[in-house]
Write a protein that holds these residues in place. Structure first.
Motif, PDB file in Angstrom:
ATOM      1  N   ALA A 143       0.830  -1.214   0.000  1.00  0.00           N
ATOM      2  CA  ALA A 143       0.000   0.000   0.000  1.00  0.00           C
ATOM      3  C   ALA A 143       0.861   1.259   0.000  1.00  0.00           C
ATOM      4  CB  ALA A 143      -0.944  -0.004   1.204  1.00  0.00           C
ATOM      5  N   ALA A 144       1.981   1.225   0.744  1.00  0.00           N
ATOM      6  CA  ALA A 144       2.919   2.360   0.790  1.00  0.00           C
ATOM      7  C   ALA A 144       2.180   3.673   1.020  1.00  0.00           C
ATOM      8  CB  ALA A 144       3.756   2.415  -0.495  1.00  0.00           C
ATOM      9  N   ASP A 145       1.340   3.705   2.040  1.00  0.00           N
ATOM     10  CA  ASP A 145       0.575   4.913   2.342  1.00  0.00           C
ATOM     11  C   ASP A 145       1.463   6.086   2.744  1.00  0.00           C
ATOM     12  OD1 ASP A 145      -1.953   3.850   1.829  1.00  0.00           O
ATOM     13  OD2 ASP A 145      -2.079   2.944   3.807  1.00  0.00           O
ATOM     14  N   VAL A 146       2.737   5.800   3.017  1.00  0.00           N
ATOM     15  CA  VAL A 146       3.672   6.863   3.391  1.00  0.00           C
ATOM     16  C   VAL A 146       3.725   7.943   2.313  1.00  0.00           C
ATOM     17  CG1 VAL A 146       5.684   5.703   2.378  1.00  0.00           C
ATOM     18  CG2 VAL A 146       6.010   7.281   4.289  1.00  0.00           C
ATOM     19  N   GLY A 147       3.451   7.554   1.070  1.00  0.00           N
ATOM     20  CA  GLY A 147       3.449   8.524  -0.019  1.00  0.00           C
ATOM     21  C   GLY A 147       2.236   9.433  -0.011  1.00  0.00           C
ATOM     22  N   GLN A 148       1.236   9.101   0.799  1.00  0.00           N
ATOM     23  CA  GLN A 148      -0.001   9.887   0.898  1.00  0.00           C
ATOM     24  C   GLN A 148      -0.059  10.649   2.212  1.00  0.00           C
ATOM     25  OE1 GLN A 148      -1.067   9.663  -2.347  1.00  0.00           O
ATOM     26  NE2 GLN A 148      -3.155   9.243  -1.694  1.00  0.00           N
ATOM     27  N   ARG A 149       1.056  10.726   2.923  1.00  0.00           N
ATOM     28  CA  ARG A 149       1.020  11.308   4.262  1.00  0.00           C
ATOM     29  C   ARG A 149       1.029  12.837   4.217  1.00  0.00           C
ATOM     30  NH1 ARG A 149       4.715   9.872   9.518  1.00  0.00           N
ATOM     31  NH2 ARG A 149       4.133  11.686  10.735  1.00  0.00           N
ATOM     32  N   GLU A 150       0.220  13.416   5.066  1.00  0.00           N
ATOM     33  CA  GLU A 150       0.216  14.857   5.263  1.00  0.00           C
ATOM     34  C   GLU A 150       0.255  15.106   6.764  1.00  0.00           C
ATOM     35  OE1 GLU A 150       0.466  18.724   4.272  1.00  0.00           O
ATOM     36  OE2 GLU A 150       0.259  17.130   2.781  1.00  0.00           O
ATOM     37  N   TYR A 151       1.419  15.501   7.271  1.00  0.00           N
ATOM     38  CA  TYR A 151       1.651  15.611   8.705  1.00  0.00           C
ATOM     39  C   TYR A 151       1.402  14.250   9.369  1.00  0.00           C
ATOM     40  CZ  TYR A 151       2.107  20.541   7.767  1.00  0.00           C
ATOM     41  OH  TYR A 151       2.531  21.724   7.257  1.00  0.00           O
ATOM     42  N   TYR A 203      -4.468   1.219  -5.312  1.00  0.00           N
ATOM     43  CA  TYR A 203      -3.368   0.389  -5.804  1.00  0.00           C
ATOM     44  C   TYR A 203      -2.066   0.823  -5.113  1.00  0.00           C
ATOM     45  CZ  TYR A 203      -6.818  -0.509  -9.479  1.00  0.00           C
ATOM     46  OH  TYR A 203      -7.960  -0.847 -10.157  1.00  0.00           O
ATOM     47  N   PRO A 204      -0.959   0.153  -5.372  1.00  0.00           N
ATOM     48  CA  PRO A 204       0.310   0.592  -4.772  1.00  0.00           C
ATOM     49  C   PRO A 204       0.773   1.968  -5.250  1.00  0.00           C
ATOM     50  CG  PRO A 204       0.461  -1.709  -5.400  1.00  0.00           C
ATOM     51  CD  PRO A 204      -0.833  -1.198  -5.961  1.00  0.00           C
ATOM     52  N   TRP A 205       0.149   2.502  -6.302  1.00  0.00           N
ATOM     53  CA  TRP A 205       0.471   3.842  -6.780  1.00  0.00           C
ATOM     54  C   TRP A 205      -0.714   4.765  -6.498  1.00  0.00           C
ATOM     55  CZ3 TRP A 205       0.194  -0.584  -9.797  1.00  0.00           C
ATOM     56  CH2 TRP A 205      -1.006  -0.770 -10.498  1.00  0.00           C
ATOM     57  N   SER A 206      -0.519   6.056  -6.664  1.00  0.00           N
ATOM     58  CA  SER A 206      -1.591   7.024  -6.407  1.00  0.00           C
ATOM     59  C   SER A 206      -2.610   7.004  -7.535  1.00  0.00           C
ATOM     60  CB  SER A 206      -0.995   8.426  -6.261  1.00  0.00           C
ATOM     61  OG  SER A 206      -0.124   8.487  -5.149  1.00  0.00           O
ATOM     62  N   GLY A 207      -3.841   7.332  -7.200  1.00  0.00           N
ATOM     63  CA  GLY A 207      -4.895   7.399  -8.204  1.00  0.00           C
ATOM     64  C   GLY A 207      -5.715   6.127  -8.268  1.00  0.00           C
ATOM     65  N   PRO A 213       7.151   0.946 -12.592  1.00  0.00           N
ATOM     66  CA  PRO A 213       7.656   1.841 -11.535  1.00  0.00           C
ATOM     67  C   PRO A 213       7.525   1.223 -10.135  1.00  0.00           C
ATOM     68  CG  PRO A 213       6.223   3.021 -13.055  1.00  0.00           C
ATOM     69  CD  PRO A 213       6.081   1.572 -13.386  1.00  0.00           C
ATOM     70  N   ALA A 214       8.477   1.569  -9.268  1.00  0.00           N
ATOM     71  CA  ALA A 214       8.423   1.126  -7.874  1.00  0.00           C
ATOM     72  C   ALA A 214       7.417   1.966  -7.102  1.00  0.00           C
ATOM     73  CB  ALA A 214       9.808   1.250  -7.239  1.00  0.00           C
ATOM     74  N   ASN A 215       6.948   1.435  -5.968  1.00  0.00           N
ATOM     75  CA  ASN A 215       6.021   2.216  -5.138  1.00  0.00           C
ATOM     76  C   ASN A 215       6.827   3.149  -4.228  1.00  0.00           C
ATOM     77  OD1 ASN A 215       6.954   0.682  -2.966  1.00  0.00           O
ATOM     78  ND2 ASN A 215       4.990  -0.301  -2.550  1.00  0.00           N
ATOM     79  N   ASP A 216       6.163   3.808  -3.296  1.00  0.00           N
ATOM     80  CA  ASP A 216       6.827   4.835  -2.480  1.00  0.00           C
ATOM     81  C   ASP A 216       7.823   4.272  -1.473  1.00  0.00           C
ATOM     82  OD1 ASP A 216       5.650   7.186  -3.584  1.00  0.00           O
ATOM     83  OD2 ASP A 216       3.766   6.652  -2.610  1.00  0.00           O
ATOM     84  N   PHE A 217       7.865   2.959  -1.287  1.00  0.00           N
ATOM     85  CA  PHE A 217       8.903   2.328  -0.470  1.00  0.00           C
ATOM     86  C   PHE A 217      10.079   1.843  -1.325  1.00  0.00           C
ATOM     87  CE2 PHE A 217       5.674   1.442   3.012  1.00  0.00           C
ATOM     88  CZ  PHE A 217       6.306   2.267   3.942  1.00  0.00           C
ATOM     89  N   GLY A 218       9.974   1.978  -2.638  1.00  0.00           N
ATOM     90  CA  GLY A 218      11.028   1.503  -3.520  1.00  0.00           C
ATOM     91  C   GLY A 218      10.902   0.033  -3.869  1.00  0.00           C
ATOM     92  N   LEU A 219       9.696  -0.523  -3.732  1.00  0.00           N
ATOM     93  CA  LEU A 219       9.456  -1.938  -4.014  1.00  0.00           C
ATOM     94  C   LEU A 219       8.786  -2.098  -5.379  1.00  0.00           C
ATOM     95  CD1 LEU A 219       8.031  -2.822  -0.492  1.00  0.00           C
ATOM     96  CD2 LEU A 219      10.317  -3.367  -1.323  1.00  0.00           C
TER      97      LEU A 219
END
Length: 561
Positions: A276-284, A293-297, A343-349
């Motif tokens: 999921a790599a939700d770290v890429g969707q973090r705001e504060y 999906y593992p990517w945004s959108g 493309p890799a997700n926000d964790f580089g996987l």
């Protein structure tokens, strides 16, 4: 005035003396004194913190909290995804799925060390080999993949398939031993190149054997297992009384910080969190939104200007459409694809959606029990301990005492190898008066044990009412019995009962992620399915994980402006 100057000079001199003494005491104490006792422990320097290094092929995944099981669609109506808040500890995960090249390295090592031509070892290589026949189809011509997919160099960097859960677990154990073996050699605790030149069935390396009984590693060969770095430790001299006292701590230990934790299959919670790599969707301190999906959108095609319209994963786009129209808009693959092509997700996987689905460690149950635990959730714990022999020392597995499993297809998979420490289930010595666990096998805890079934009578203490009867188990799955006779022929006894109501049992494992055979629906990281642990397919592969020891984060955190 003169008097004031003299007083000032005396004050300055006394302060300099105090500072000098303080710095000297700091220097002397920091060299070797224990912070607990002030003692000079074994003449060694005080312990310093040492960060864990990532093992070969691994990427760091910083842990945190997330909503597990949150799917946007449930067209299958499985009702096996109830969103629960879970916390996952930091860990490492393979950057890509395990490839054919990586798995062939394992097979070549097994063939060299345990020759299939020898009677004692004939089942080892065959039991570890992927099932290449998974590519065959009654109404399809796939013999090219059957004959070439595993070994042809064109497929070297494609994910390995035809591997069941047990084989994936055994590969992970083998990888642990080889990585730690190389680390000890690099640090000078093992003879150089012994891992390739001196290894044999009777002379192998095991991490746990080395830690518990170093002198039994490599069959007890002292020319390979060195005392101290590069064997630099000198033989101890006799004291005044003429006695020779053996020097301690001449071998590497866990406290040396050289050896890595074991490679293993990720837990379901770890896999879903990493995908999921939700770290890429973090705001504060919140997530801006749950990603589908593992990517945004919400779409499977890229919206970026440079790659607009490109598919972001390898999956089945529709009936009879495994890749799209040839050319632009094609996802680049009809079966699996080479790793790192998307493309890799926000964790580089890479390939956390599509390509192949992946085994995880958990035994399948329809519900994730967050009331039982919400930290590092995992169902499947089988606690064991080292077997102690009559001599009071750990018992090492030999070629006569190897253990193996007979799979449902009659294939034999060896589970313990010569040189390893024999394992036995924990007993009441470890479980007595404990509240955190009370037995070795915890697979059915709160879901599958006698207390979970509707037939259990809590008010009646007689054992007869608490005994499970046929048809009254929590998961009443078929009980087949497949063995091999003395001639190696399969003896199959199928369960003919008409009372079976489910396929769920203690030998079905969760697999996650969509594959080249799946529609986009299954690319959602929260989707979950199960499959028998001793069966393989052409669309399930795996990747390894490793626990993180030490701090949660790799870098120091700073507040956002």
């Amino acid at each position: 005035m003169k008097v004031n100057k003299i007083i000032t000079l005396q004050l300055v001199a006394s302060m300099l003396l105090i500072v000098g003494f303080a710095s000297c005491s700091k220097k002397s104490s920091s060299k070797s004194a224990s912070r607990a006792t002030g003692w000079n422990v074994n003449g060694q320097k005080a312990a310093s913190s040492k960060k864990q290094q990532a093992g070969p092929g691994l990427v760091f995944v910083e842990g945190g909290t997330f909503t597990m099981g949150k799917v946007q669609d449930d067209v299958m109506h499985d009702w096996n995804n109830t969103p629960t808040q879970q916390h996952v500890q930091s860990f490492y995960m393979d950057e890509t799925e395990v490839t054919n090249f990586m798995y062939l390295e394992y097979l070549e090592w097994l063939k060299k060390v345990f020759p299939p031509t020898e009677e004692n070892y004939k089942n080892i290589y065959e039991g570890a080999s992927p099932d290449t026949l998974v590519w065959r189809n009654r109404l399809g011509y796939n013999e090219t993949m059957t004959n070439n997919y595993l070994r042809h160099p064109s497929y070297a960097n494609y994910p390995v398939v035809g591997v069941n859960w047990i084989q994936a677990t055994e590969f992970s154990k083998w990888r642990t031993e080889r990585v730690n073996e190389a680390l000890l050699e690099k640090s000078g605790y093992l003879k150089k190149d012994a891992k390739t030149k001196d290894v044999s069935a009777e002379s192998t390396f095991s991490t746990e054997t080395y830690l518990n009984s170093p002198t039994k590693t490599y069959g007890g060969n002292e020319e390979i297992v060195l005392k101290g770095r590069k064997g630099a430790r000198k033989a101890p001299k006799a004291g005044k009384d003429g006695k020779v006292t053996e020097e301690k701590n001449v071998y590497a230990q866990r406290s040396s910080g050289i050896l890595l934790p074991e490679y293993r299959l990720p837990t379901e919670a770890e896999w879903e969190y990493a995908a999921a790599a939700d770290v890429g969707q973090r705001e504060y301190n919140i997530y801006k939104g749950q990603k589908k999906y593992p990517w945004s959108g919400d779409y499977t095609r890229s919206g970026k200007r440079q790659s607009k319209g490109d598919q972001l994963a390898n999956f089945k786009q529709g009936n009879g459409d495994y890749g799209g129209i040839a050319g632009w808009s094609d996802d680049g693959a009809d079966i699996t694809n080479e790793v790192k092509k998307y493309p890799a997700n926000d964790f580089g996987l890479y390939d956390m959606a599509g390509n192949v689905a992946e085994w995880v460690a958990d035994v399948y149950r329809p519900i994730i029990d967050n009331e039982g635990n919400d930290f590092n959730y995992f169902r499947g714990n089988l606690y064991t301990k080292n077997k102690i022999g009559k001599d009071g020392k750990v018992e090492i597995v030999t070629k006569e005492t190897m253990t193996s499993d007979t799979l449902s297809n009659g294939k034999i998979v060896v589970r313990s190898f010569p040189g390893q420490i024999a394992q036995v289930p924990v007993d009441e010595q470890e479980t007595y008066l404990r509240q955190n666990f009370d037995k070795s096998d915890n697979i059915n805890y709160r879901d599958g044990d006698k207390q979970s079934t509707r037939y259990y009578d809590f008010g009646n203490s007689s054992e007869s009412t608490k005994k499970e009867k046929d048809g009254q188990e929590m998961y009443n799955s078929p009980k087949h019995n497949v063995t091999t006779d003395s001639l190696g022929k399969m003896v199959r006894k199928y369960d003919q009962s008409s009372k079976r109501t489910t396929l769920i049992n203690d030998k079905v494992r969760v697999y996650k992620g969509g594959s080249w055979r799946d529609r986009a629906y299954w690319l959602d990281p929260a989707q979950r399915r199960y499959f028998p642990q001793d069966m393989a397919t052409d669309y399930i592969g795996f990747r390894c994980a490793m626990s993180r020891v030490g701090p949660k984060s790799e870098k120091r955190k700073s507040a956002r402006n």
